[in-house]
Write an enzyme that holds these catalytic residues in place. Sequence first.
Site, PDB file in Angstrom:
ATOM      1  N   LYS A   1       0.849  -1.197   0.000  1.00 50.90           N
ATOM      2  CA  LYS A   1       0.000   0.000   0.000  1.00 50.90           C
ATOM      3  C   LYS A   1       0.878   1.238   0.000  1.00 50.90           C
ATOM      4  CE  LYS A   1      -2.440   1.232   3.778  1.00 50.90           C
ATOM      5  NZ  LYS A   1      -3.598   1.446   4.691  1.00 50.90           N
TER       6      LYS A   1
ATOM      7  N   SER B   1      -3.339   3.045 -17.243  1.00 54.74           N
ATOM      8  CA  SER B   1      -2.339   2.790 -16.206  1.00 54.74           C
ATOM      9  C   SER B   1      -2.197   3.937 -15.216  1.00 54.74           C
ATOM     10  CB  SER B   1      -0.965   2.476 -16.805  1.00 54.74           C
ATOM     11  OG  SER B   1      -0.393   3.635 -17.370  1.00 54.74           O
TER      12      SER B   1
ATOM     13  N   THR C   1      -6.454  -0.546 -12.148  1.00 54.03           N
ATOM     14  CA  THR C   1      -5.612  -0.306 -13.312  1.00 54.03           C
ATOM     15  C   THR C   1      -4.318  -1.098 -13.105  1.00 54.03           C
ATOM     16  OG1 THR C   1      -4.682   1.409 -14.764  1.00 54.03           O
ATOM     17  CG2 THR C   1      -4.589   1.824 -12.374  1.00 54.03           C
ATOM     18  N   TYR C   2      -3.256  -0.712 -13.770  1.00 56.14           N
ATOM     19  CA  TYR C   2      -1.964  -1.370 -13.565  1.00 56.14           C
ATOM     20  C   TYR C   2      -0.884  -0.307 -13.448  1.00 56.14           C
ATOM     21  CZ  TYR C   2      -1.352  -0.509 -18.558  1.00 56.14           C
ATOM     22  OH  TYR C   2      -1.260   0.093 -19.785  1.00 56.14           O
TER      23      TYR C   2
ATOM     24  N   GLY D   1      -5.309   7.484 -19.136  1.00 54.54           N
ATOM     25  CA  GLY D   1      -6.423   6.850 -19.835  1.00 54.54           C
ATOM     26  C   GLY D   1      -7.756   7.226 -19.230  1.00 54.54           C
ATOM     27  N   ALA D   2      -8.730   6.350 -19.383  1.00 53.08           N
ATOM     28  CA  ALA D   2     -10.092   6.623 -18.923  1.00 53.08           C
ATOM     29  C   ALA D   2     -10.150   6.970 -17.442  1.00 53.08           C
ATOM     30  CB  ALA D   2     -10.993   5.427 -19.225  1.00 53.08           C
ATOM     31  N   ALA D   3      -9.297   6.346 -16.625  1.00 55.56           N
ATOM     32  CA  ALA D   3      -9.306   6.597 -15.181  1.00 55.56           C
ATOM     33  C   ALA D   3      -8.912   8.031 -14.841  1.00 55.56           C
ATOM     34  CB  ALA D   3      -8.384   5.610 -14.471  1.00 55.56           C
TER      35      ALA D   3
END
Length: 118
Positions: free
Chosen positions: A9, A25, A57-58, A73-75
Amino acid sequence: MLLIMLKAKLHRATVTGADIDYEGSIAIDRDLLDASGILPHEQVDVLNINTGGRFTTYAIEAPRGSGAIAVNGAAARLVQTGDKVIIVSYCQVPAEEARNYHPTVVVLGEGNAIERLA
């Protein structure tokens, strides 16, 4: 039986950028990846402290020492620069080992500097 446990975390990271035109990502400073044990291309959940939103995501590597936490991206629509987020990854641990298992927790401060390992 395998139990899904918290692996790592990054706590209270500050979003430094959001680029909707990048192909997905979350870019994370290489120093923070190393400290947490999160690997490039590893799946992560991002929990937005400001909004309560969550997404998967990654991780990808951002330059070492940059302090970068950049959602792509979309996030990128789910965060704003300056938002505080928690980035988590998980692992599977045999049930008989789970009681003694301890994740890596990296608490971040100003500029995404490492304040302490918990």
